[in-house]
Design an enzyme around this catalytic site. Sequence first.
Site, PDB file in Angstrom:
ATOM      1  N   ARG A  18       0.838  -1.209   0.000  1.00  0.00           N
ATOM      2  CA  ARG A  18       0.000   0.000   0.000  1.00  0.00           C
ATOM      3  C   ARG A  18       0.866   1.249   0.000  1.00  0.00           C
ATOM      4  O   ARG A  18       0.564   2.220  -0.691  1.00  0.00           O
ATOM      5  CB  ARG A  18      -0.957   0.012   1.190  1.00  0.00           C
ATOM      6  CG  ARG A  18      -2.048  -1.051   1.082  1.00  0.00           C
ATOM      7  CD  ARG A  18      -2.947  -1.082   2.305  1.00  0.00           C
ATOM      8  NE  ARG A  18      -2.134  -1.365   3.480  1.00  0.00           N
ATOM      9  CZ  ARG A  18      -2.356  -0.867   4.686  1.00  0.00           C
ATOM     10  NH1 ARG A  18      -3.377  -0.064   4.911  1.00  0.00           N
ATOM     11  NH2 ARG A  18      -1.573  -1.175   5.695  1.00  0.00           N
ATOM     12  N   ASN A  36      -6.415  -2.573   2.469  1.00  0.00           N
ATOM     13  CA  ASN A  36      -6.434  -4.022   2.635  1.00  0.00           C
ATOM     14  C   ASN A  36      -7.877  -4.494   2.734  1.00  0.00           C
ATOM     15  O   ASN A  36      -8.698  -3.877   3.401  1.00  0.00           O
ATOM     16  CB  ASN A  36      -5.705  -4.428   3.926  1.00  0.00           C
ATOM     17  CG  ASN A  36      -4.200  -4.338   3.808  1.00  0.00           C
ATOM     18  OD1 ASN A  36      -3.644  -4.345   2.721  1.00  0.00           O
ATOM     19  ND2 ASN A  36      -3.535  -4.248   4.942  1.00  0.00           N
TER      20      ASN A  36
END
Length: 89
Positions: A18, A36
């Site tokens: 990320r 997520n």
Amino acid sequence: MTRLTAWVHGQVQGVGFRWWTRSRALELGLVGSAANLADGRVEVIAEGPEDHCARLLAALRSGESPGRVDHVAERWSDPRGGIEGFVER
């Protein structure tokens, strides 16, 4: 302007994916998020010029990210707006 939603499958949680995605998106001047999901995927939402979103999608598929990307599913749609910056969720 467009909105890209990408679902990244593979080993992409807990490996800096990320953060890496956020860095690429900011370099391209995009706004959105990388989050997520409970099933192990990462959902990437990016808004901006279509060619910049396409470059982010290519980066997600490049094999240069942390972890291991097995597959990236994508959806293109009209931008919704109201997003500032690019955040990790």
